[in-house]
Design a protein around this motif. Structure first.
Motif, PDB file in Angstrom:
ATOM      1  N   GLU A   1       9.418   6.259  13.701  1.00  0.00           N
ATOM      2  CA  GLU A   1       8.725   5.461  14.704  1.00  0.00           C
ATOM      3  C   GLU A   1       7.226   5.727  14.750  1.00  0.00           C
ATOM      4  O   GLU A   1       6.502   5.022  15.413  1.00  0.00           O
ATOM      5  CB  GLU A   1       9.337   5.709  16.084  1.00  0.00           C
ATOM      6  N   TYR A   2       6.769   6.767  14.068  1.00  0.00           N
ATOM      7  CA  TYR A   2       5.348   7.068  14.076  1.00  0.00           C
ATOM      8  C   TYR A   2       4.552   6.053  13.262  1.00  0.00           C
ATOM      9  O   TYR A   2       3.382   5.854  13.492  1.00  0.00           O
ATOM     10  CB  TYR A   2       5.072   8.469  13.521  1.00  0.00           C
ATOM     11  N   PHE A   3       5.192   5.431  12.278  1.00  0.00           N
ATOM     12  CA  PHE A   3       4.495   4.514  11.393  1.00  0.00           C
ATOM     13  C   PHE A   3       5.157   3.144  11.436  1.00  0.00           C
ATOM     14  O   PHE A   3       6.364   3.026  11.284  1.00  0.00           O
ATOM     15  CB  PHE A   3       4.516   5.026   9.949  1.00  0.00           C
ATOM     16  N   SER A   4       4.319   2.118  11.603  1.00  0.00           N
ATOM     17  CA  SER A   4       4.840   0.764  11.526  1.00  0.00           C
ATOM     18  C   SER A   4       5.207   0.489  10.069  1.00  0.00           C
ATOM     19  O   SER A   4       4.723   1.169   9.159  1.00  0.00           O
ATOM     20  CB  SER A   4       3.781  -0.230  11.993  1.00  0.00           C
ATOM     21  N   PRO A   5       6.043  -0.507   9.818  1.00  0.00           N
ATOM     22  CA  PRO A   5       6.382  -0.839   8.429  1.00  0.00           C
ATOM     23  C   PRO A   5       5.140  -1.166   7.582  1.00  0.00           C
ATOM     24  O   PRO A   5       5.070  -0.800   6.412  1.00  0.00           O
ATOM     25  CB  PRO A   5       7.290  -2.061   8.573  1.00  0.00           C
ATOM     26  N   GLU A   6       4.145  -1.806   8.201  1.00  0.00           N
ATOM     27  CA  GLU A   6       2.928  -2.142   7.471  1.00  0.00           C
ATOM     28  C   GLU A   6       2.160  -0.885   7.077  1.00  0.00           C
ATOM     29  O   GLU A   6       1.676  -0.765   5.943  1.00  0.00           O
ATOM     30  CB  GLU A   6       2.022  -3.056   8.310  1.00  0.00           C
ATOM     31  N   LEU A   7       2.033   0.051   8.018  1.00  0.00           N
ATOM     32  CA  LEU A   7       1.326   1.285   7.720  1.00  0.00           C
ATOM     33  C   LEU A   7       2.082   2.099   6.681  1.00  0.00           C
ATOM     34  O   LEU A   7       1.489   2.669   5.775  1.00  0.00           O
ATOM     35  CB  LEU A   7       1.106   2.113   8.990  1.00  0.00           C
ATOM     36  N   GLN A   8       3.412   2.142   6.774  1.00  0.00           N
ATOM     37  CA  GLN A   8       4.209   2.881   5.797  1.00  0.00           C
ATOM     38  C   GLN A   8       4.019   2.296   4.407  1.00  0.00           C
ATOM     39  O   GLN A   8       3.919   3.039   3.424  1.00  0.00           O
ATOM     40  CB  GLN A   8       5.688   2.876   6.185  1.00  0.00           C
ATOM     41  N   ALA A   9       3.938   0.974   4.302  1.00  0.00           N
ATOM     42  CA  ALA A   9       3.721   0.335   3.004  1.00  0.00           C
ATOM     43  C   ALA A   9       2.356   0.728   2.432  1.00  0.00           C
ATOM     44  O   ALA A   9       2.233   1.005   1.224  1.00  0.00           O
ATOM     45  CB  ALA A   9       3.820  -1.185   3.139  1.00  0.00           C
ATOM     46  N   LYS A  10       1.319   0.778   3.284  1.00  0.00           N
ATOM     47  CA  LYS A  10      -0.007   1.191   2.822  1.00  0.00           C
ATOM     48  C   LYS A  10       0.008   2.654   2.373  1.00  0.00           C
ATOM     49  O   LYS A  10      -0.617   3.004   1.361  1.00  0.00           O
ATOM     50  CB  LYS A  10      -1.043   0.992   3.926  1.00  0.00           C
ATOM     51  N   LEU A  11       0.701   3.504   3.104  1.00  0.00           N
ATOM     52  CA  LEU A  11       0.794   4.911   2.723  1.00  0.00           C
ATOM     53  C   LEU A  11       1.522   5.067   1.389  1.00  0.00           C
ATOM     54  O   LEU A  11       1.084   5.828   0.519  1.00  0.00           O
ATOM     55  CB  LEU A  11       1.511   5.716   3.810  1.00  0.00           C
TER      56      LEU A  11
END
Length: 86
Positions: free
Chosen positions: A48-58
């Motif tokens: 829950e700390y990372f949105s799916p969009e942020l996780q994809a960028k990471l």
């Protein structure tokens, strides 16, 4: 989730007590007068700390690093030159 409102003085006198309450699922709102200074909320899940969009960028950044597609800046001058080139 239960919420407890406390004064900043009470919190800073014994923060460990309130951290323990957070570990058991209680949200702590710390106030000074009527103004809420901050809240401490229990963590639910690492995902829950990372949105799916942020996780994809990471994930993309990690892949680029593994492929050597990175820029290493070792000195202040290197950083300044890099930023000026942008």
């Amino acid at each position: 989730m239960e919420t407890l409102q406390i004064t900043s003085k009470k919190f800073f006198e014994n923060p460990a007590t309130f951290y323990d309450m957070v570990y058991t699922g209680t949200q702590i709102d710390v106030q000074k007068g009527r103004k809420r200074l901050f809240s401490i909320i229990p963590a639910q899940d690492d995902e829950e700390y990372f949105s799916p969009e942020l996780q994809a960028k990471l994930d993309k950044s990690i892949q680029q690093a593994e492929e050597g597609k990175i820029t290493i800046l070792e000195a202040r001058e290197d950083l300044l030159s890099f930023l000026e080139a942008l």
